[in-house]
Scaffold this motif. Structure first.
Motif, PDB file in Angstrom:
ATOM      1  N   ASP A 413       0.825  -1.211   0.000  1.00 19.12           N
ATOM      2  CA  ASP A 413       0.000   0.000   0.000  1.00 19.12           C
ATOM      3  C   ASP A 413       0.860   1.261   0.000  1.00 19.12           C
ATOM      4  OD1 ASP A 413      -2.300  -1.460  -0.022  1.00 19.12           O
ATOM      5  OD2 ASP A 413      -2.672  -1.311   2.141  1.00 19.12           O
ATOM      6  N   ILE A 414       1.930   1.235   0.783  1.00 19.59           N
ATOM      7  CA  ILE A 414       2.817   2.406   0.850  1.00 19.59           C
ATOM      8  C   ILE A 414       3.477   2.640  -0.505  1.00 19.59           C
ATOM      9  CG2 ILE A 414       4.907   3.350   1.905  1.00 19.59           C
ATOM     10  CD1 ILE A 414       4.140   1.779   4.450  1.00 19.59           C
ATOM     11  N   ALA A 415       3.965   1.563  -1.117  1.00 22.19           N
ATOM     12  CA  ALA A 415       4.600   1.702  -2.432  1.00 22.19           C
ATOM     13  C   ALA A 415       3.596   2.211  -3.463  1.00 22.19           C
ATOM     14  CB  ALA A 415       5.186   0.360  -2.880  1.00 22.19           C
ATOM     15  N   SER A 417       0.934   4.083  -2.889  1.00 23.46           N
ATOM     16  CA  SER A 417       0.674   5.506  -2.622  1.00 23.46           C
ATOM     17  C   SER A 417       1.810   6.371  -3.141  1.00 23.46           C
ATOM     18  CB  SER A 417       0.499   5.724  -1.114  1.00 23.46           C
ATOM     19  OG  SER A 417      -0.637   5.033  -0.635  1.00 23.46           O
ATOM     20  N   LEU A 418       3.029   5.868  -2.997  1.00 20.52           N
ATOM     21  CA  LEU A 418       4.183   6.624  -3.485  1.00 20.52           C
ATOM     22  C   LEU A 418       4.148   6.757  -5.006  1.00 20.52           C
ATOM     23  CD1 LEU A 418       6.726   8.016  -2.467  1.00 20.52           C
ATOM     24  CD2 LEU A 418       7.937   5.838  -2.680  1.00 20.52           C
ATOM     25  N   VAL A 419       3.822   5.676  -5.668  1.00 25.95           N
ATOM     26  CA  VAL A 419       3.715   5.706  -7.136  1.00 25.95           C
ATOM     27  C   VAL A 419       2.613   6.680  -7.559  1.00 25.95           C
ATOM     28  CG1 VAL A 419       3.024   4.350  -9.153  1.00 25.95           C
ATOM     29  CG2 VAL A 419       4.625   3.394  -7.488  1.00 25.95           C
ATOM     30  N   ARG A 420       1.464   6.610  -6.875  1.00 27.12           N
ATOM     31  CA  ARG A 420       0.346   7.495  -7.212  1.00 27.12           C
ATOM     32  C   ARG A 420       0.734   8.962  -7.019  1.00 27.12           C
ATOM     33  NH1 ARG A 420      -5.078   6.397  -7.715  1.00 27.12           N
ATOM     34  NH2 ARG A 420      -6.468   8.192  -7.488  1.00 27.12           N
ATOM     35  N   ALA A 421       1.461   9.257  -5.928  1.00 30.96           N
ATOM     36  CA  ALA A 421       1.883  10.644  -5.674  1.00 30.96           C
ATOM     37  C   ALA A 421       2.825  11.139  -6.758  1.00 30.96           C
ATOM     38  CB  ALA A 421       2.558  10.725  -4.307  1.00 30.96           C
ATOM     39  N   HIS A 422       3.744  10.279  -7.220  1.00 27.55           N
ATOM     40  CA  HIS A 422       4.646  10.675  -8.294  1.00 27.55           C
ATOM     41  C   HIS A 422       3.874  10.959  -9.578  1.00 27.55           C
ATOM     42  CE1 HIS A 422       8.133   9.603  -5.859  1.00 27.55           C
ATOM     43  NE2 HIS A 422       8.914  10.013  -6.844  1.00 27.55           N
ATOM     44  N   ARG A 423       2.918  10.093  -9.898  1.00 28.26           N
ATOM     45  CA  ARG A 423       2.152  10.275 -11.132  1.00 28.26           C
ATOM     46  C   ARG A 423       1.287  11.525 -11.075  1.00 28.26           C
ATOM     47  NH1 ARG A 423       0.077   4.135 -12.600  1.00 28.26           N
ATOM     48  NH2 ARG A 423       1.947   3.510 -13.730  1.00 28.26           N
ATOM     49  N   ALA A 424       0.731  11.807  -9.895  1.00 28.35           N
ATOM     50  CA  ALA A 424      -0.153  12.965  -9.767  1.00 28.35           C
ATOM     51  C   ALA A 424       0.589  14.265 -10.000  1.00 28.35           C
ATOM     52  CB  ALA A 424      -0.797  12.975  -8.379  1.00 28.35           C
TER      53      ALA A 424
END
Length: 580
Positions: A413-415, A417-424
């Motif tokens: 889940d943490i990974a 969220s990190l990927v989603r934050a980078h893409r956003a």
């Protein structure tokens, strides 16, 4: 000694600056046959010309005891633009720092009284633009009587910009025994005439090979629909994700519009054009150097002489006027041995013209389609994985936060969220129609998306005369009609009105919502009339005639009125319509 043929003080400066070898043009100007002689030098942009003429004039400036006390200047460097003159000054400052040289810079846009004071205190080298130098000369602030060397940097550009009279007045005021070093990427007849008048038995040096294209620059030509130039630029920036990119437009208006568009899309961008003050230019360049901005939108003249070490991508948003402009623009990248990419955005009706220009410049370019969202997402994944797997140093606070996250969420889940934050944080790519006649005709023949087989047409009383643009029309319809973007079909922007489709299933709901929102708060958007209408005449005519003909001159290009498959590329002036 790493550089045996270079004056020791300058050799130390080169070593301290990270030089391990001289470039071809730097080696050529200090060879025995060139020492003390007038020079005519042809070399590509980015080949180390500034250091080359700094080394070439060293014998005239540095005696056995170094530099004399600063007084009337011993050397003069003339450059076509403020940015190039400032760049030359910075280069000569570190090259001659150990020699204790005083360098004065005289350019338009700076305080002339400060420049006159600097000249009155004495200088060894003066660097400036033709107009400002001539002004100081005529006012008696610039004394050229002790001049030993004069450098004309990018002389071809200075003549193109109309500085011939300024150059002649300045050169006529220098002693006849001075050295004249003329650096020019090309050698048109006016340059040859200038050399013949002001030089004596000049040595000709050329490090430009038969291949006029820059060896460290990979050229690409990307074909696009005329109405989708902006979308193609967005996708190119996202595909390459260059540390620094420079985008070239033909006019100030187009620079202003494209810069605003990129800012709106989430790019960290700055603009350079003739409408910006020197202070604004300096701030923009500093933002690029310290990585606060990654994209620079500029006109040809404004970008002249800019040297950004991290610049790896040049995009010709509008086709250069000729082969020389293509090379000068592209030469902002691929400098000092680094690799760069130059992309020409080519509206498909103008492909033959660009092919001819590339042949004239002897440049091999790879022809390709603009990157698709899938291409961009594929590159994003690789870049993201590489970035997240790069080792980093963590302090105690970082570890505390990481431990708390692991206690409350799974590593997956943490990974995620990190990927989603980078893409956003990344601007979204654009969907493009292939840049061919066939693709455009197919797209225009396919008038309905799935779900839009049964539609009702509506009209609104704004059009191209009010700078109507799909980017603010679509959000306006969603707000006024209480529908989603997916429930708006084709949008046809005419001169004084705009027609659009709504599926029959939601047409009544849309019409009722438009009536309820009319006049609310008295804002500009609610003042626009929206009502049901017949299909636009243009639509009916196209159904009878089949696929539309090729756009005539003026359609679909910057500010044109061609068939719409996306937002217009450029507008003259600021949009007058409501903003989302």
């Amino acid at each position: 000694m790493t550089f045996p043929d270079v004056t020791p003080l300058l050799a130390e400066a080169l070593t301290a600056h990270g030089y391990t070898a001289l470039t071809p043009v730097q080696s050529a100007v200090i060879e025995t046959g060139a020492k003390g002689r007038d020079l005519v030098v042809s070399a590509q942009t980015g080949s180390g010309k500034t250091v080359a003429f700094g080394l070439a004039m060293a014998d005239e400036l540095l005696g056995e005891s170094g530099l004399p006390q600063a007084g009337a200047p011993l050397a003069l460097v003339i450059a076509p633009t403020r940015e190039l003159a400032l760049q030359v000054s910075r280069e000569l400052m570190w090259l001659y720092a150990k020699a204790g040289a005083r360098i004065a810079t005289c350019v338009g846009g700076m305080d002339p009284s400060k420049e006159r004071r600097a000249l009155s205190y004495g200088a060894h080298i003066v660097v400036g633009t033709p107009g400002r130098l001539r002004d100081h000369l005529e006012r008696g602030a610039l004394d050229l009587s002790a001049m030993r060397a004069v450098v004309l940097d990018e002389a071809d550009e200075m003549l193109d910009m109309g500085f011939r009279e300024d150059l002649e007045e300045i050169l006529d005021a220098t002693p006849s025994g001075r050295r004249t070093l003329l650096f020019s990427a090309t050698m048109p007849k006016p340059i040859v005439a200038l050399a013949r008048r002001y030089q004596h038995e000049a040595v000709r040096i050329s490090t430009v090979g038969e291949d006029r294209g820059h060896g460290d620059i990979a050229y690409q030509a990307v074909t696009v629909a005329p109405a989708q130039i902006e979308h193609a630029v967005v996708n190119l920036l996202r595909f390459h994700e260059a540390e620094t990119a420079m985008l070239f437009c033909a006019t100030r208006d187009n620079v202003r519009h494209l810069h605003a568009t990129l800012i709106e899309r989430g790019f960290a961008a700055v603009a350079l054009s003739g409408e910006h003050s020197q202070s604004e230019r300096n701030n923009a360049l500093q933002a690029l150097r310290d990585r606060r901005a990654r994209v620079c939108v500029a006109t040809d003249v404004a970008a002249r002489g800019i040297d950004l070490p991290t610049l790896s991508l040049v995009i010709h948003v509008e086709i250069p006027r000729d082969a020389e402009a293509l090379q000068h623009r592209s030469g902002r990248t691929g400098r000092a041995g680094k690799k760069g990419t130059a992309v020409i955005v080519v509206p498909y009706p103008r492909r033959k013209r660009v092919e001819s220009m590339l042949r004239g410049a002897r440049i091999e370019a790879e022809w390709r389609e603009a990157p698709t969202p899938d291409d961009i997402r594929r590159n994003d994944r690789e870049r993201l994985i590489a970035a997240l797997l790069t080792p980093v140093e963590l302090d105690e606070e970082d570890r505390e936060i990481a431990a708390r996250l692991l206690a409350e969420r799974s590593p997956e889940d943490i990974a995620g969220s990190l990927v989603r934050a980078h893409r956003a944080a990344m601007p979204a790519p654009e969907e493009l129609i292939a840049g061919t006649h066939e693709a455009q005709r197919a797209a225009q023949a396919e008038r309905h998306r799935p779900g839009f087989e049964d539609v009702v047409w509506f009209r609104m009383d704004v059009g191209r005369r009010q700078n109507a643009d799909a980017r603010w029309i679509l959000p306006l319809l969603c707000r006024r009609g209480h529908i989603t973007r997916n429930e708006v079909g084709a949008i046809r922007i005419g001169q004084g009105e705009t027609h659009f489709q709504v599926p029959t299933a939601v047409a009544r709901k849309f019409a009722d919502a438009v009536k309820r929102t009319a006049g609310i708060d008295g804002d500009d958007e609610s003042g626009i009339t929206i009502e049901q209408s017949e299909a636009p005449r243009e639509q009916a005519r196209e159904r009878r005639k089949g696929p539309p003909p090729k756009p005539h001159r003026g359609q679909g290009g910057p500010g044109g009125a061609g068939p719409r498959t996306g937002p217009r590329v450029f507008h003259k002036g600021k949009p007058k319509g409501p903003r989302s």
